[in-house]
Design a protein around this motif. Structure first.
Motif, PDB file in Angstrom:
ATOM      1  N   UNK A 176      15.873  60.148  48.606  1.00 33.00           N
ATOM      2  CA  UNK A 176      15.478  61.088  50.036  1.00 33.00           C
ATOM      3  C   UNK A 176      14.956  60.345  50.396  1.00 33.00           C
ATOM      4  N   UNK A 177      15.642  59.668  51.290  1.00 32.63           N
ATOM      5  CA  UNK A 177      14.905  58.617  52.805  1.00 32.63           C
ATOM      6  C   UNK A 177      13.896  60.150  53.814  1.00 32.63           C
ATOM      7  N   UNK A 178      14.623  60.847  53.865  1.00 35.73           N
ATOM      8  CA  UNK A 178      14.353  61.987  54.786  1.00 35.73           C
ATOM      9  C   UNK A 178      12.530  62.330  54.597  1.00 35.73           C
ATOM     10  N   UNK A 179      12.263  62.296  53.066  1.00 31.84           N
ATOM     11  CA  UNK A 179      11.009  62.703  52.862  1.00 31.84           C
ATOM     12  C   UNK A 179      10.549  62.028  52.556  1.00 31.84           C
ATOM     13  N   UNK A 180      10.618  60.618  52.270  1.00 35.04           N
ATOM     14  CA  UNK A 180       9.546  59.348  52.538  1.00 35.04           C
ATOM     15  C   UNK A 180       9.008  59.203  54.347  1.00 35.04           C
ATOM     16  N   UNK A 181      10.444  58.713  54.957  1.00 38.31           N
ATOM     17  CA  UNK A 181      10.153  59.140  56.149  1.00 38.31           C
ATOM     18  C   UNK A 181       8.552  60.071  56.692  1.00 38.31           C
ATOM     19  N   UNK A 182       8.821  61.531  55.911  1.00 33.13           N
ATOM     20  CA  UNK A 182       7.649  63.082  56.943  1.00 33.13           C
ATOM     21  C   UNK A 182       7.031  62.521  56.250  1.00 33.13           C
ATOM     22  N   UNK A 183       6.861  61.771  54.966  1.00 35.11           N
ATOM     23  CA  UNK A 183       5.109  61.464  54.027  1.00 35.11           C
ATOM     24  C   UNK A 183       4.554  60.008  54.938  1.00 35.11           C
ATOM     25  N   UNK A 184       5.346  59.532  55.954  1.00 34.43           N
ATOM     26  CA  UNK A 184       4.575  58.160  56.442  1.00 34.43           C
ATOM     27  C   UNK A 184       4.658  58.907  57.958  1.00 34.43           C
ATOM     28  N   UNK A 210      23.451  50.042  44.895  1.00 34.20           N
ATOM     29  CA  UNK A 210      22.322  51.206  45.086  1.00 34.20           C
ATOM     30  C   UNK A 210      21.710  51.440  46.572  1.00 34.20           C
ATOM     31  N   UNK A 211      22.734  51.149  47.342  1.00 36.70           N
ATOM     32  CA  UNK A 211      22.387  51.750  48.313  1.00 36.70           C
ATOM     33  C   UNK A 211      22.895  52.754  48.973  1.00 36.70           C
ATOM     34  N   UNK A 212      22.201  54.429  49.306  1.00 39.03           N
ATOM     35  CA  UNK A 212      22.926  55.540  49.112  1.00 39.03           C
ATOM     36  C   UNK A 212      23.144  55.327  50.922  1.00 39.03           C
ATOM     37  N   UNK A 213      24.621  55.947  51.195  1.00 39.23           N
ATOM     38  CA  UNK A 213      25.691  56.865  51.369  1.00 39.23           C
ATOM     39  C   UNK A 213      26.009  57.521  51.840  1.00 39.23           C
ATOM     40  N   UNK A 218      22.231  61.011  54.900  1.00 41.35           N
ATOM     41  CA  UNK A 218      22.180  59.774  56.195  1.00 41.35           C
ATOM     42  C   UNK A 218      22.043  60.713  56.965  1.00 41.35           C
ATOM     43  N   UNK A 219      22.482  61.499  57.789  1.00 44.99           N
ATOM     44  CA  UNK A 219      22.291  62.584  58.726  1.00 44.99           C
ATOM     45  C   UNK A 219      21.266  63.209  58.544  1.00 44.99           C
ATOM     46  N   UNK A 220      20.541  63.742  57.541  1.00 44.56           N
ATOM     47  CA  UNK A 220      19.329  64.729  57.459  1.00 44.56           C
ATOM     48  C   UNK A 220      18.291  63.237  57.640  1.00 44.56           C
ATOM     49  N   UNK A 221      18.137  61.860  57.490  1.00 42.37           N
ATOM     50  CA  UNK A 221      17.006  60.984  57.722  1.00 42.37           C
ATOM     51  C   UNK A 221      17.257  60.705  59.502  1.00 42.37           C
ATOM     52  N   UNK A 222      18.248  60.895  59.801  1.00 37.79           N
ATOM     53  CA  UNK A 222      18.689  60.567  61.308  1.00 37.79           C
ATOM     54  C   UNK A 222      18.033  61.651  61.887  1.00 37.79           C
ATOM     55  N   UNK A 223      18.288  62.425  61.485  1.00 41.89           N
ATOM     56  CA  UNK A 223      17.734  64.179  62.377  1.00 41.89           C
ATOM     57  C   UNK A 223      15.776  63.924  62.218  1.00 41.89           C
ATOM     58  N   UNK A 224      15.373  63.782  61.047  1.00 43.68           N
ATOM     59  CA  UNK A 224      14.306  63.330  60.295  1.00 43.68           C
ATOM     60  C   UNK A 224      13.419  62.676  61.314  1.00 43.68           C
ATOM     61  N   UNK A 225      13.461  61.458  62.086  1.00 43.80           N
ATOM     62  CA  UNK A 225      12.858  60.448  62.119  1.00 43.80           C
ATOM     63  C   UNK A 225      12.927  60.583  63.312  1.00 43.80           C
ATOM     64  N   UNK A 226      14.726  61.112  63.980  1.00 47.15           N
ATOM     65  CA  UNK A 226      14.869  61.432  65.556  1.00 47.15           C
ATOM     66  C   UNK A 226      13.698  62.644  66.016  1.00 47.15           C
ATOM     67  N   UNK A 227      13.358  63.482  64.999  1.00 47.82           N
ATOM     68  CA  UNK A 227      12.813  64.362  65.468  1.00 47.82           C
ATOM     69  C   UNK A 227      11.025  64.732  65.471  1.00 47.82           C
ATOM     70  N   UNK A 228      10.783  63.340  64.836  1.00 50.56           N
ATOM     71  CA  UNK A 228       9.722  63.133  64.264  1.00 50.56           C
ATOM     72  C   UNK A 228       8.736  61.674  64.902  1.00 50.56           C
ATOM     73  N   UNK A 229       9.409  60.626  65.726  1.00 54.50           N
ATOM     74  CA  UNK A 229       9.441  59.314  66.445  1.00 54.50           C
ATOM     75  C   UNK A 229       9.796  59.295  67.429  1.00 54.50           C
ATOM     76  N   UNK A 230       9.423  58.953  68.170  1.00 52.42           N
ATOM     77  CA  UNK A 230       9.793  58.476  69.147  1.00 52.42           C
ATOM     78  C   UNK A 230       9.478  56.755  69.051  1.00 52.42           C
ATOM     79  N   UNK A 231      11.307  55.953  69.389  1.00 47.32           N
ATOM     80  CA  UNK A 231      11.312  54.308  68.971  1.00 47.32           C
ATOM     81  C   UNK A 231      10.519  54.099  70.876  1.00 47.32           C
ATOM     82  N   UNK A 232       9.611  52.716  69.460  1.00 52.87           N
ATOM     83  CA  UNK A 232       9.504  51.447  70.935  1.00 52.87           C
ATOM     84  C   UNK A 232      10.264  50.559  71.093  1.00 52.87           C
ATOM     85  N   UNK A 233      10.316  50.192  72.293  1.00 49.88           N
ATOM     86  CA  UNK A 233      11.480  48.909  72.893  1.00 49.88           C
ATOM     87  C   UNK A 233      10.657  47.930  72.392  1.00 49.88           C
TER      88      UNK A 233
END
Length: 247
Positions: A176-184, A210-213, A218-233
């Protein structure tokens, strides 16, 4: 590789990957010929182990208890073969890391060492569930005289926040990589930054079993990171990304 000049404190990486081969030989007590053989065979052996033994419900046990020192050689081979790519990830760390840094799933410690060498970094918490990896990075930090600046941990220390979080080639190994992103997000200081990469792909020849696909994960991960973080160029042609919290 970027044409941007590397900071002078990264020169030891450019010379010999922070003495990686020497450290592997000294830690495992093998000669140079045996080391080269282990480096050459590690990817195939780890892939086979993954196909035979890996189970998502027992993922933590696999990485903690099953891969052992084989993971050192697999990661070592990859870092040595991909030195240009790794160099640019270190430049990215040099550009953005500061204060107290967490290296989550730090593997063989390349990014931990680079962060510890940054003058603007006060302390690096290296965190990995594999006891062999922890012992190896402890050995490396002592050999490089960085053991006062690097703290070795099995888990993220409780009730601690960080100015910078780095996590390379880890998220695809989590169920569950989304959960880890939320902890970060929870443990990152308001003005802090995270530097991440991921590969949600098992490989064209299933060399990364052993890679999750799973598309939903994956969709949940991208939604989570995009709703919580802004990318820095950043100007480097690499898959790693830098983020800060939405304000």
């Amino acid at each position: 590789m970027s044409t941007i000049s590397a900071p002078s404190f990264l020169k030891p990486y450019l010379d010999d990957s922070f003495n990686l081969k020497q450290h592997l030989q000294g830690f495992v007590h093998i000669d140079a010929e045996t080391l080269e053989m282990k480096l050459a065979n590690a990817q195939t052996q780890l892939t086979q182990l993954g196909k035979e033994d890996f189970d998502w419900e027992q993922a933590t046990t696999f990485y903690r208890d099953r891969v052992g020192e084989l993971y050192l050689f697999e990661l070592g081979a990859w870092h040595l073969e991909s030195s240009d790519y790794i160099e640019d990830t270190l430049r990215l760390i040099a550009d953005h890391a500061q204060g107290v840094v967490l290296d989550f799933g730090g593997g063989i410690g390349t990014h931990t060492i680079a962060a510890a060498l940054c003058p603007q970094v006060e302390q690096v918490i290296y965190c990995d569930i594999n006891p062999v990896s922890r012992d190896f990075v402890r050995y490396r930090s002592e050999q490089l005289g960085l053991d006062k600046k690097i703290v070795i941990a099995q888990e993220i220390p409780p009730n601690k926040s960080f100015d910078t979080i780095v996590s390379f080639d880890v998220l695809e190994h989590l169920p569950n990589p989304s959960q880890q992103v939320l902890q970060f997000h929870q443990i990152l200081q308001p003005e802090g930054k995270i530097i991440l990469n991921w590969c949600f792909f098992k490989g064209f020849k299933q060399e990364h079993p052993f890679h999750i696909d799973d598309p939903e994960v994956v969709n949940a991960f991208f939604k989570t990171i995009q709703s919580n973080f802004l990318e820095v160029f950043h100007p480097y042609f690499i898959t790693a990304r830098c983020y800060r919290k939405w304000v």
